[in-house]
Design a protein around this motif. Structure first.
Motif, mmCIF file in Angstrom:
data_model
loop_
_atom_site.group_PDB
_atom_site.id
_atom_site.type_symbol
_atom_site.label_atom_id
_atom_site.label_comp_id
_atom_site.label_asym_id
_atom_site.label_seq_id
_atom_site.Cartn_x
_atom_site.Cartn_y
_atom_site.Cartn_z
ATOM 1 N N GLU A 1 59.935 51.001 -64.261
ATOM 2 C CA GLU A 1 58.514 51.277 -64.485
ATOM 3 C C GLU A 1 57.635 50.275 -63.733
ATOM 4 O OE1 GLU A 1 58.041 53.214 -68.889
ATOM 5 O OE2 GLU A 1 58.872 51.177 -68.804
ATOM 6 N N ILE A 2 58.039 49.015 -63.742
ATOM 7 C CA ILE A 2 57.273 47.988 -63.026
ATOM 8 C C ILE A 2 57.360 48.214 -61.520
ATOM 9 C CG2 ILE A 2 57.151 45.509 -62.509
ATOM 10 C CD1 ILE A 2 58.014 45.060 -65.486
ATOM 11 N N THR A 3 58.550 48.508 -61.023
ATOM 12 C CA THR A 3 58.729 48.769 -59.595
ATOM 13 C C THR A 3 57.942 49.998 -59.161
ATOM 14 O OG1 THR A 3 60.913 47.737 -59.626
ATOM 15 C CG2 THR A 3 60.452 49.236 -57.795
ATOM 16 N N GLU A 4 57.970 51.051 -59.971
ATOM 17 C CA GLU A 4 57.204 52.260 -59.655
ATOM 18 C C GLU A 4 55.714 51.964 -59.599
ATOM 19 O OE1 GLU A 4 58.339 55.301 -62.486
ATOM 20 O OE2 GLU A 4 60.442 55.142 -61.890
ATOM 21 N N LEU A 5 55.228 51.135 -60.508
ATOM 22 C CA LEU A 5 53.817 50.761 -60.489
ATOM 23 C C LEU A 5 53.483 49.984 -59.214
ATOM 24 C CD1 LEU A 5 51.021 50.552 -61.836
ATOM 25 C CD2 LEU A 5 51.861 48.464 -62.986
ATOM 26 N N GLU A 6 54.298 48.998 -58.892
ATOM 27 C CA GLU A 6 54.060 48.213 -57.675
ATOM 28 C C GLU A 6 54.064 49.107 -56.434
ATOM 29 O OE1 GLU A 6 55.661 43.740 -58.450
ATOM 30 O OE2 GLU A 6 57.218 45.272 -58.231
ATOM 31 N N THR A 7 54.986 50.031 -56.379
ATOM 32 C CA THR A 7 55.074 50.942 -55.227
ATOM 33 C C THR A 7 53.832 51.820 -55.143
ATOM 34 O OG1 THR A 7 57.491 50.943 -55.355
ATOM 35 C CG2 THR A 7 56.453 52.775 -54.173
ATOM 36 N N ALA A 8 53.413 52.381 -56.269
ATOM 37 C CA ALA A 8 52.233 53.252 -56.281
ATOM 38 C C ALA A 8 50.971 52.486 -55.889
ATOM 39 C CB ALA A 8 52.072 53.886 -57.660
ATOM 40 N N LEU A 9 50.869 51.241 -56.324
ATOM 41 C CA LEU A 9 49.691 50.421 -56.015
ATOM 42 C C LEU A 9 49.775 49.775 -54.637
ATOM 43 C CD1 LEU A 9 49.271 48.520 -59.424
ATOM 44 C CD2 LEU A 9 48.049 50.583 -58.672
ATOM 45 N N GLY A 10 50.981 49.690 -54.095
ATOM 46 C CA GLY A 10 51.169 49.040 -52.802
ATOM 47 C C GLY A 10 51.025 47.530 -52.874
#
Length: 188
Positions: free
Chosen positions: A31-40
């Motif tokens: 979930e944290i990695t997905e957030l970082e990826t989505a936010l760039g």
């Protein structure tokens, strides 16, 4: 962050047990990695540690931070997307800003990551693109209808520690209902 959350949970248990039950379990690494990826972006470790303990709150109780929702990874992305869409449409092109020293002279930018939400479009944000007089990872205020942008803390840990100390020094009425809660950790 673990010790700070333990102190926060202890205060909440004594003063607002329904809020304690409203805190989500910790975010998973995905979930944290997905957030970082989505936010760039790469989020600071102190924020990631906090999200691993409690991934925001579910919203079934009063909001944790003095009338402000503590955002989960999904809610961070939801709120960020609202602002990103408005920014992409150049909705703020002609709006004047009065930022405090260290904060970019823009209405909003994608490197401002919302951490809280008050239901009216206002946020406390993680600032990952400060000016050269600011500090990467500082916490700032971001109002939807006010040009003021203020630095509230030099990083997430300082800001969260300030919240914990403020909770511990006051009763539930002050924390949740008075409207006098101070989010500025720079004076500590």
């Amino acid at each position: 962050m673990k010790l700070l959350w333990e102190r926060m949970e202890s205060w909440i248990k004594d003063h607002a047990p329904d809020v304690l039950e409203d805190l989500n379990p910790g975010a998973s690494e995905s979930e944290i990695t997905e957030l970082e990826t989505a936010l760039g972006v790469t989020l600071p470790e102190d924020l990631k540690e906090s999200l691993r303990i409690h991934n925001g709150q579910s919203g079934d109780s009063q909001w944790l931070v003095a009338g402000w929702e503590l955002l989960s990874t999904q809610r961070i992305l939801d709120e960020w997307n609202v602002w990103k869409e408005l920014n992409d449409k150049e909705s703020f092109k002609e709006w004047d800003v009065e930022p405090q020293e260290g904060v970019a002279n823009v209405w909003w930018q994608p490197a401002w990551i919302p951490l809280t939400y008050n239901g009216c479009g206002d946020h406390h944000c993680l600032d990952l693109a400060p000016t050269n007089k600011g500090k990467n990872g500082q916490i700032i205020s971001m109002w939807h209808d006010s040009e003021e942008r203020e630095v509230l803390a030099k990083n997430y840990r300082q800001w969260f520690e300030h919240l914990v100390r403020t909770f511990e020094s006051n009763d539930a009425e002050y924390v949740f209902e008075s409207g006098d809660f101070k989010f500025d950790a720079t004076q500590d």
